[in-house]
Design a protein around this motif. Sequence first.
Motif, PDB file in Angstrom:
ATOM      1  N   GLU A 135       0.699  -1.088  -0.044  1.00 20.40           N
ATOM      2  CA  GLU A 135       0.251  -0.100   0.023  1.00 20.40           C
ATOM      3  C   GLU A 135       0.919   1.159  -0.107  1.00 20.40           C
ATOM      4  OE1 GLU A 135      -2.746  -0.323   3.488  1.00 20.40           O
ATOM      5  OE2 GLU A 135      -3.763  -1.790   2.316  1.00 20.40           O
ATOM      6  N   TRP A 136       0.750   2.132  -1.011  1.00 20.62           N
ATOM      7  CA  TRP A 136       1.379   3.266  -1.135  1.00 20.62           C
ATOM      8  C   TRP A 136       0.783   4.520  -1.542  1.00 20.62           C
ATOM      9  CZ3 TRP A 136       2.384   5.515  -5.856  1.00 20.62           C
ATOM     10  CH2 TRP A 136       1.881   4.956  -6.993  1.00 20.62           C
ATOM     11  N   GLY A 137       1.142   5.684  -1.570  1.00 20.01           N
ATOM     12  CA  GLY A 137       0.781   6.742  -2.111  1.00 20.01           C
ATOM     13  C   GLY A 137       1.378   7.941  -1.747  1.00 20.01           C
TER      14      GLY A 137
ATOM     15  N   ASN B 277      -2.971  10.687  -0.392  1.00 18.27           N
ATOM     16  CA  ASN B 277      -3.469   9.351   0.234  1.00 18.27           C
ATOM     17  C   ASN B 277      -3.499   9.370   1.443  1.00 18.27           C
ATOM     18  OD1 ASN B 277      -1.857   8.905  -2.735  1.00 18.27           O
ATOM     19  ND2 ASN B 277      -3.776   7.629  -2.476  1.00 18.27           N
ATOM     20  N   GLN B 278      -2.310   9.882   2.097  1.00 16.33           N
ATOM     21  CA  GLN B 278      -2.450   9.650   3.630  1.00 16.33           C
ATOM     22  C   GLN B 278      -3.325  10.439   4.258  1.00 16.33           C
ATOM     23  OE1 GLN B 278       1.362  11.742   5.193  1.00 16.33           O
ATOM     24  NE2 GLN B 278       1.308  10.043   6.723  1.00 16.33           N
TER      25      GLN B 278
ATOM     26  N   TRP C 252      -5.306   4.290  -0.248  1.00 22.41           N
ATOM     27  CA  TRP C 252      -3.710   3.835  -0.601  1.00 22.41           C
ATOM     28  C   TRP C 252      -3.809   3.200  -2.009  1.00 22.41           C
ATOM     29  CZ3 TRP C 252      -0.033   6.362   1.925  1.00 22.41           C
ATOM     30  CH2 TRP C 252      -0.239   6.832   3.128  1.00 22.41           C
ATOM     31  N   ASN C 253      -2.944   3.496  -2.680  1.00 20.23           N
ATOM     32  CA  ASN C 253      -2.746   2.532  -3.875  1.00 20.23           C
ATOM     33  C   ASN C 253      -2.267   1.208  -3.473  1.00 20.23           C
ATOM     34  OD1 ASN C 253      -3.182   4.983  -5.722  1.00 20.23           O
ATOM     35  ND2 ASN C 253      -1.219   5.775  -5.178  1.00 20.23           N
TER      36      ASN C 253
ATOM     37  N   LEU D 132       7.614   8.980  -2.105  1.00 20.59           N
ATOM     38  CA  LEU D 132       6.316   8.602  -1.964  1.00 20.59           C
ATOM     39  C   LEU D 132       6.252   7.959  -0.520  1.00 20.59           C
ATOM     40  CD1 LEU D 132       5.650   7.333  -5.339  1.00 20.59           C
ATOM     41  CD2 LEU D 132       4.553   9.428  -4.243  1.00 20.59           C
ATOM     42  N   ILE D 133       5.133   7.678  -0.079  1.00 20.77           N
ATOM     43  CA  ILE D 133       4.880   6.954   1.091  1.00 20.77           C
ATOM     44  C   ILE D 133       4.421   5.370   0.980  1.00 20.77           C
ATOM     45  CG2 ILE D 133       3.472   7.038   3.272  1.00 20.77           C
ATOM     46  CD1 ILE D 133       2.851   9.919   2.632  1.00 20.77           C
ATOM     47  N   ALA D 134       5.399   4.733   1.686  1.00 26.74           N
ATOM     48  CA  ALA D 134       5.169   3.373   1.655  1.00 26.74           C
ATOM     49  C   ALA D 134       4.144   3.098   3.008  1.00 26.74           C
ATOM     50  CB  ALA D 134       6.376   2.206   1.354  1.00 26.74           C
ATOM     51  N   HIS D 135       2.825   2.866   2.688  1.00 31.84           N
ATOM     52  CA  HIS D 135       2.270   2.613   4.078  1.00 31.84           C
ATOM     53  C   HIS D 135       2.218   1.157   4.653  1.00 31.84           C
ATOM     54  CE1 HIS D 135      -1.322   3.337   6.639  1.00 31.84           C
ATOM     55  NE2 HIS D 135      -1.806   2.326   6.177  1.00 31.84           N
ATOM     56  N   ALA D 136       2.459   0.124   3.988  1.00 29.23           N
ATOM     57  CA  ALA D 136       2.369  -1.019   4.685  1.00 29.23           C
ATOM     58  C   ALA D 136       2.485  -2.163   3.436  1.00 29.23           C
ATOM     59  CB  ALA D 136       0.921  -1.335   5.189  1.00 29.23           C
ATOM     60  N   ILE D 137       2.966  -3.284   4.025  1.00 33.36           N
ATOM     61  CA  ILE D 137       3.004  -4.579   3.112  1.00 33.36           C
ATOM     62  C   ILE D 137       2.166  -5.551   3.849  1.00 33.36           C
ATOM     63  CG2 ILE D 137       4.620  -6.405   2.072  1.00 33.36           C
ATOM     64  CD1 ILE D 137       6.734  -4.228   1.733  1.00 33.36           C
ATOM     65  N   HIS D 138       1.301  -6.161   3.255  1.00 33.20           N
ATOM     66  CA  HIS D 138       0.550  -7.309   4.074  1.00 33.20           C
ATOM     67  C   HIS D 138       0.304  -8.240   3.149  1.00 33.20           C
ATOM     68  CE1 HIS D 138      -3.326  -5.813   2.006  1.00 33.20           C
ATOM     69  NE2 HIS D 138      -3.038  -4.605   2.278  1.00 33.20           N
ATOM     70  N   SER D 139      -0.034  -9.475   3.621  1.00 33.02           N
ATOM     71  CA  SER D 139      -0.390 -10.653   2.690  1.00 33.02           C
ATOM     72  C   SER D 139      -1.871 -10.613   2.040  1.00 33.02           C
ATOM     73  CB  SER D 139      -0.583 -11.980   3.720  1.00 33.02           C
ATOM     74  OG  SER D 139      -1.584 -11.800   4.448  1.00 33.02           O
ATOM     75  N   GLU D 140      -2.265 -11.217   1.074  1.00 34.46           N
ATOM     76  CA  GLU D 140      -3.679 -11.198   0.371  1.00 34.46           C
ATOM     77  C   GLU D 140      -4.666 -11.159   1.409  1.00 34.46           C
ATOM     78  OE1 GLU D 140      -4.950 -12.873  -3.858  1.00 34.46           O
ATOM     79  OE2 GLU D 140      -3.641 -14.137  -2.551  1.00 34.46           O
TER      80      GLU D 140
END
Length: 72
Positions: free
Chosen positions: A5-7, A11-12, A17-18, A40-48
Amino acid sequence: MWILEWGDSTNQVRGHWNHEEHDSSEKALDAAKTKIGMGLIAHAIHSESGVLWMSAEELLDSVEAEKAVSEP
């Protein structure tokens, strides 16, 4: 499948988030580092399934740690 998730600041503020899908957590982390490097902002990485792997703070810490190692 891992989702980055980024933006940007818009977005923040909106909390929307994208989303970008990656085949592995390592590829998602590399993409997050690229986004951060672009300002840019990397908000999070998560599993499906929605399990959080790295938060925004952890992603920034990862970039900073990598930068510290590469600088003499």
